[in-house]
Write an enzyme that holds these catalytic residues in place. Structure first.
Site, PDB file in Angstrom:
ATOM      1  N   TYR A   1      -0.382  -1.231 -12.340  1.00 50.42           N
ATOM      2  CA  TYR A   1      -1.794  -1.322 -12.380  1.00 50.42           C
ATOM      3  C   TYR A   1      -2.200  -0.577 -13.948  1.00 50.42           C
ATOM      4  O   TYR A   1      -3.295  -0.115 -14.202  1.00 50.42           O
ATOM      5  CB  TYR A   1      -2.688  -0.891 -11.465  1.00 50.42           C
ATOM      6  N   GLY A  44       0.786  -1.261  -0.054  1.00 49.14           N
ATOM      7  CA  GLY A  44       0.095   0.031   0.020  1.00 49.14           C
ATOM      8  C   GLY A  44       0.740   1.296  -0.110  1.00 49.14           C
ATOM      9  O   GLY A  44       0.095   2.224   0.050  1.00 49.14           O
ATOM     10  N   CYS A  83     -15.437   3.281 -27.457  1.00 48.91           N
ATOM     11  CA  CYS A  83     -16.854   4.087 -27.447  1.00 48.91           C
ATOM     12  C   CYS A  83     -17.578   4.095 -26.200  1.00 48.91           C
ATOM     13  O   CYS A  83     -18.425   3.593 -26.110  1.00 48.91           O
ATOM     14  CB  CYS A  83     -17.541   3.497 -28.519  1.00 48.91           C
ATOM     15  N   GLU A  84     -17.109   4.769 -25.365  1.00 48.03           N
ATOM     16  CA  GLU A  84     -17.844   5.156 -24.044  1.00 48.03           C
ATOM     17  C   GLU A  84     -17.606   6.807 -23.543  1.00 48.03           C
ATOM     18  O   GLU A  84     -16.429   7.014 -23.691  1.00 48.03           O
ATOM     19  CB  GLU A  84     -17.404   4.131 -22.738  1.00 48.03           C
ATOM     20  N   ARG A 101      -7.192   3.106 -14.921  1.00 48.08           N
ATOM     21  CA  ARG A 101      -7.147   3.812 -13.628  1.00 48.08           C
ATOM     22  C   ARG A 101      -7.906   4.976 -13.451  1.00 48.08           C
ATOM     23  O   ARG A 101      -8.857   5.162 -12.707  1.00 48.08           O
ATOM     24  CB  ARG A 101      -5.677   3.851 -12.940  1.00 48.08           C
ATOM     25  N   GLU A 137       4.594  -6.276   1.422  1.00 46.28           N
ATOM     26  CA  GLU A 137       4.132  -6.720   0.073  1.00 46.28           C
ATOM     27  C   GLU A 137       3.775  -5.510  -0.826  1.00 46.28           C
ATOM     28  O   GLU A 137       2.594  -5.354  -1.245  1.00 46.28           O
ATOM     29  CB  GLU A 137       3.198  -7.701   0.091  1.00 46.28           C
ATOM     30  N   PRO A 138       4.565  -4.777  -1.045  1.00 51.09           N
ATOM     31  CA  PRO A 138       4.128  -3.507  -1.889  1.00 51.09           C
ATOM     32  C   PRO A 138       4.289  -3.984  -3.340  1.00 51.09           C
ATOM     33  O   PRO A 138       4.940  -4.714  -3.861  1.00 51.09           O
ATOM     34  CB  PRO A 138       5.845  -2.625  -1.744  1.00 51.09           C
ATOM     35  N   TYR A 168     -11.099   4.419 -11.002  1.00 47.97           N
ATOM     36  CA  TYR A 168     -11.087   5.286  -9.708  1.00 47.97           C
ATOM     37  C   TYR A 168     -10.915   6.679  -9.885  1.00 47.97           C
ATOM     38  O   TYR A 168     -10.637   7.399  -8.788  1.00 47.97           O
ATOM     39  CB  TYR A 168      -9.525   4.876  -9.033  1.00 47.97           C
ATOM     40  N   ARG A 191       2.867  -1.096  -6.154  1.00 51.97           N
ATOM     41  CA  ARG A 191       2.805   0.037  -6.810  1.00 51.97           C
ATOM     42  C   ARG A 191       4.262   0.725  -6.534  1.00 51.97           C
ATOM     43  O   ARG A 191       4.632   1.207  -7.570  1.00 51.97           O
ATOM     44  CB  ARG A 191       1.680   1.176  -6.207  1.00 51.97           C
TER      45      ARG A 191
HETATM   46  N1  LLP Z   1      -0.927  -7.413  -0.999  1.00 57.46           N
HETATM   47  C1  LLP Z   1      -2.326  -7.717  -1.250  1.00 57.46           C
HETATM   48  C2  LLP Z   1      -2.829  -8.728  -0.678  1.00 57.46           C
HETATM   49  C3  LLP Z   1      -3.044  -6.733  -2.221  1.00 57.46           C
HETATM   50  O1  LLP Z   1      -4.094  -7.129  -2.460  1.00 57.46           O
HETATM   51  C4  LLP Z   1      -2.340  -5.633  -2.793  1.00 57.46           C
HETATM   52  C5  LLP Z   1      -3.103  -4.916  -3.871  1.00 57.46           C
HETATM   53  C6  LLP Z   1      -1.157  -5.490  -2.537  1.00 57.46           C
HETATM   54  C7  LLP Z   1      -0.407  -6.213  -1.524  1.00 57.46           C
HETATM   55  C8  LLP Z   1      -0.390  -4.383  -3.274  1.00 57.46           C
HETATM   56  O2  LLP Z   1      -0.830  -3.000  -3.049  1.00 57.46           O
HETATM   57  P1  LLP Z   1       0.016  -1.888  -3.516  1.00 57.46           P
HETATM   58  O3  LLP Z   1       1.185  -1.803  -2.622  1.00 57.46           O
HETATM   59  O4  LLP Z   1       0.434  -1.783  -4.923  1.00 57.46           O
HETATM   60  O5  LLP Z   1      -0.905  -0.551  -3.064  1.00 57.46           O
HETATM   61  N2  LLP Z   1      -5.857  -1.373  -9.337  1.00 57.46           N
HETATM   62  C9  LLP Z   1      -5.566  -0.396  -8.017  1.00 57.46           C
HETATM   63  C10 LLP Z   1      -5.002  -1.080  -6.862  1.00 57.46           C
HETATM   64  C11 LLP Z   1      -5.301  -2.489  -6.563  1.00 57.46           C
HETATM   65  C12 LLP Z   1      -4.671  -3.199  -5.441  1.00 57.46           C
HETATM   66  C13 LLP Z   1      -5.204  -4.194  -5.210  1.00 57.46           C
HETATM   67  N3  LLP Z   1      -4.252  -5.246  -4.120  1.00 57.46           N
HETATM   68  C14 LLP Z   1      -5.040   0.898  -8.636  1.00 57.46           C
HETATM   69  O6  LLP Z   1      -4.719   0.933  -9.731  1.00 57.46           O
HETATM   70  O7  LLP Z   1      -4.854   1.710  -7.716  1.00 57.46           O
END
Ligand code: LLP
Length: 416
Positions: free
Chosen positions: A375, A231, A346-347, A313, A274-275, A317, A277
């Site tokens: 993503y 996150g 086409c949206e 995205r 667990e990053p 969002y 992004r």
């Molecule tokens: N661990 C788990 C269990 C997750 O479900 C996720 C993301 C992560 C780690 C990694 O999260 P991050 O570090 O990337 O924030 N499509 C959305 C983001 C969806 C994230 C889903 N899970 C976007 O484009 O913002």
């Protein structure tokens, strides 16, 4: 080539020896471009978060699972998280060993559970029912449980994965039931994990989540590891000088919390994060071409080939991505103007940036959508039977390397 609006990529020398105009000429448009140096730097940043040789960064590969990028992440010493057999398949091909993968399942079928266990990959389950299933498939073994400690955070309600409004994790009130199932199937709880949601810039919620998970951990005296989740946010508003996430401050806060906890727990344990992004967002830019400029009822639309099949995205969002502008012609942009940049799907919702102030744009200009490495391609689709783009890596030496070819029309009928 004119760098019309390009401060961020010029400061980081993003394109190395190449230019965005030449890359599009060589590989076509739209095109994902990744920078190897930036990817490696981000891996190294996050590896410094916890100063312990046993600390493990599990890259959450759903953010981007291009094989070449996975190999770089592996080379930097990270492990990976997987969410599907497809992710596992690609990760094994990238050279990760089964024990370097953590499967974080959600509502998986018995067949899928068996497949993952048979590969020798550790599994994290996130409901009592899935824990039962795990026990039936693999009694007398190790298992990992994902808890939902009630803490959630994220840039949009759709990506908040902790708290009382999400399907994820086992709520802590069910710890007695978890223990009963572990006993019933002679399972050892080797690890616990959580993920409170995606993209925080303020570290308080993450620390609250860590503290809540550490409290849960006291209930299980035989853990090997605790995975604190991902996150970690990145600044999407670089043209407004948005500050970066203060990883040094977060590291300091976490060290204190974790050191105190280890003393009380009385046993050395591995910590993981667990990053997704944080590692890949900023190393990726999506290039596209302006094909049409028109005005409809006072709104000036810049029509490009970046439909939401390529980058979802903004539509899903309402996410902001900074836009850069590159030009091969001699046209000059003396003034800024507000435009709405759209794709070719086409949206009406197919909007990359609404009412954005930019230097005057001309047809044939190249647009760069920044911070598109996470993503982006991983959520791309064939909607409208559009082809998914190619992906190119700017190597650490500044050269361009094709790391996934553009789809062809033949690919669209491959399965018939
Ligand atoms: N661990 C788990 C269990 C997750 O479900 C996720 C993301 C992560 C780690 C990694 O999260 P991050 O570090 O990337 O924030 N499509 C959305 C983001 C969806 C994230 C889903 N899970 C976007 O484009 O913002």
């Amino acid at each position: 080539m004119q760098w019309i609006q390009a401060r961020v990529t010029q400061e980081t020398n993003f394109y190395g020896k190449c230019t965005p105009v030449d890359l599009v000429k060589k590989y076509g448009s739209p095109l994902y471009v990744y920078n190897e140096r930036i990817l490696r730097e981000r891996c190294q940043d996050i590896k410094r978060l916890i100063k312990d040789p046993d600390f493990i960064v599990n890259y959450s590969a759903k953010a981007n699972s291009n094989l070449a990028l996975l190999k770089i992440v592996k080379d930097e010493g990270c492990y990976v998280d997987a969410m599907s057999p497809g992710e596992i398949h690609v990760q094994l091909q990238a050279g990760f060993k089964p024990e370097q993968i953590l499967y974080i399942g959600n509502n998986v079928s018995p067949a899928e559970m068996e497949y993952v266990i048979n590969q020798g990959i550790p599994v994290s389950v996130d409901s009592l029912s899935q824990l039962e299933l795990y026990g039936k498939v693999s009694p007398y073994s190790n298992v990992v449980v994902r808890f939902n400690t009630g803490v959630g955070a994220g840039h949009h309600h759709k990506v908040v994965t902790g708290g009382d409004k999400t399907k994820f994790g086992i709520e802590t009130a069910f710890i007695p039931e978890v223990k009963a199932i572990l006993n019933k199937y002679h399972l050892r709880l080797s690890g616990i994990n959580q993920h409170i949601g995606s993209l925080f810039m303020d570290t308080d919620s993450y620390i609250s989540g860590v503290q809540a998970l550490l409290d849960v951990a006291f209930q299980f005296p035989d853990l090997e590891f605790i995975d604190l989740g991902g996150g970690f946010g990145i600044p999407y508003h670089k043209y407004e000088n948005e500050p970066r996430l203060d990883l040094a401050a977060l590291s300091e806060k976490m060290s204190k919390v974790l050191t105190d906890w280890v003393i009380q727990y009385g046993k050395k344990i591995k910590f993981k994060v667990e990053p997704g992004r944080y590692l890949v967002a900023e190393c990726g830019i999506l290039l596209g071409t302006v094909h049409t400029i028109k005005t409809n009822y006072h709104t000036k639309y810049v029509g490009t080939d970046i439909g939401f099949n390529v980058l979802m995205r903004p539509v899903l969002y309402n996410s902001h991505h900074d836009i850069e502008l590159y030009r091969s012609s001699n046209a000059l942009s003396r003034n800024q103007e507000a435009v709405t940049i759209v794709g070719n799907i086409c949206e009406s919702g197919d909007i990359i940036a609404a009412d954005r102030k930019l230097p005057k744009i001309f047809e044939e200009d190249i647009i760069g959508v920044l911070d598109a490495g996470a993503y982006g391609y991983s959520m791309a689709s064939n909607y409208n039977n559009r082809l998914r783009p190619a992906e190119v890596l700017i190597t650490s030496h500044g050269d361009d390397l094709l790391i996934r070819r553009r789809e062809t029309l033949e690919d669209l009928v491959r399965h018939f």
